[in-house]
Scaffold this active site. Structure first.
Site, PDB file in Angstrom:
ATOM      1  N   ASP A 258       0.829  -1.198   0.000  1.00  0.00           N
ATOM      2  CA  ASP A 258       0.000   0.000   0.000  1.00  0.00           C
ATOM      3  C   ASP A 258       0.872   1.262   0.000  1.00  0.00           C
ATOM      4  OD1 ASP A 258      -2.606   1.489   0.792  1.00  0.00           O
ATOM      5  OD2 ASP A 258      -1.215   1.992   2.388  1.00  0.00           O
TER       6      ASP A 258
ATOM      7  N   GLU B 216      -2.041  -5.051  -4.043  1.00  0.00           N
ATOM      8  CA  GLU B 216      -1.107  -4.359  -3.144  1.00  0.00           C
ATOM      9  C   GLU B 216      -0.068  -5.323  -2.590  1.00  0.00           C
ATOM     10  OE1 GLU B 216      -3.624  -0.553  -1.508  1.00  0.00           O
ATOM     11  OE2 GLU B 216      -3.769  -2.396  -0.345  1.00  0.00           O
TER      12      GLU B 216
END
Lengths: 228, 228
Positions: free
Chosen positions: B45, B117
């Site tokens: 992320d 991610e």
């Protein structure tokens, strides 16, 4: 050429800028010039987040994602960046417009925290991710990353609330009793009260939230010490 | 050794893993094994955010920080990652527990977006920031970054609301009329209505918000075309 103040900031940062215009821009508030630090802050915010995520990921190998996220949020929040800005003495070098300067802008936690992010962004542009990551690591060198410490620092308000809820008591009440000095200096003094126990504690900090956390932390200590 | 499916994912990613356990972990949902992808997702992320920030910063030199932030939020949101997951055919390789799998987990936008991610985080750990950044750049290769396009894509609901407020009209009403297939597949069908104009439009998408945006976008087009 860099001013003596910026030379000395560069020494404190332990990064010699190839492009010193980046350093200059990083300490320039939008009230001073259109060539200001906000885009650098945008970039630096992401660099900071990745450097901190990497640090937590590698050092806390057993911690689940949720805890890592909470610790990251705690490390990159304004209060924490504000403290870094003080250590770097950014107030000495910030370039602010006259109005902003007169109203105490150089001491404003939000302006100082933003400048820290802008400096991280400037080092990233100047040298790439690695030197920027090293800079962030130096910033957080002294920070105790043990989950217990972080949990304690992080969440006094939540811990207090949970403790009271566990005893079927009402939520604590927080009230700002004063803001010291000019409003822009934003030193908040907050009282936290637990009416049912007749307990109150003061807390102060650079933001309302920080002051509330401080007050809640004191009440927690009090409750635990007295087993109240 | 990697399964043929993971070999082929590796080819689509254009990254040959030195440590193939990272790739394996990145496609493993918590319902499948305790060696799952959530910590990689935490790291990925941040990598994603920095790679996108860097891309926007360099390509949109005149854009202020606020616009950059909004564009970044738009690029890294779940819908956008979900589309990337579909292009990568992640549904074919995701490892989910039986229950999650039976309830359609392999098509769930949130699970797919999280795996994207995690893959970014895995490449970062495997090779460092540069290959991870290159991966993210490939993911967004085809995306039109012109501010006009982004503004239009971003904010149909806000734009519609502002347009109506400018005419002193009430806010549009959004209602979910159906969710196609199983609830977990989360294909939403939403109707947006402007009662005072007697106008309605449908929109659908992988989340309620996406469906609302789609419906609002259609109404905006309608309003602008008819100058209603």
């Amino acid at each position: 050429m860099l001013s003596p103040e910026l030379q000395s900031l560069q020494t404190r940062l332990q990064h010699a800028f190839k492009d010193s215009a980046l350093l200059q821009r990083a300490v320039t508030h939008r009230s001073f010039s259109s060539d200001h630090n906000e885009r650098l802050e945008f970039l630096g915010d992401s660099v900071l987040s990745l450097a901190v995520s990497d640090m937590l990921f590698r050092r806390l190998r057993d911690l689940p994602e949720g805890d890592l996220s909470r610790m990251r949020a705690n490390l990159v929040k304004q209060d924490s960046l504000h403290r870094i800005a003080m250590r770097l003495k950014l107030s000495d070098v910030l370039r602010l417009g006259e109005g902003e300067s007169k109203s105490g802008g150089k001491l404003r936690p939000s302006i100082l925290a933003d400048a820290v992010e802008a400096l991280i962004g400037a080092v990233y542009l100047d040298g790439g991710f690695e030197p920027a990551q090293a800079l962030v690591q130096r910033f957080f060198e002294g920070v105790d990353l043990s989950p217990e410490k972080q949990a304690a620092a992080k969440d006094a308000k939540t811990a207090l609330q949970e403790l009271l809820q566990g005893r079927k008591m009402r939520l604590p009440q927080y009230n700002v009793v004063s803001t010291a000095g000019a409003a822009h200096k934003q030193t908040f003094d907050v009282v936290c009260e637990i009416p049912e126990l007749g307990l109150t504690e003061h807390g102060s900090g650079g933001s309302r939230r920080a002051a509330e956390q401080a007050a809640a932390a004191k009440l927690l200590v009090h409750l635990k010490a007295h087993n109240a």
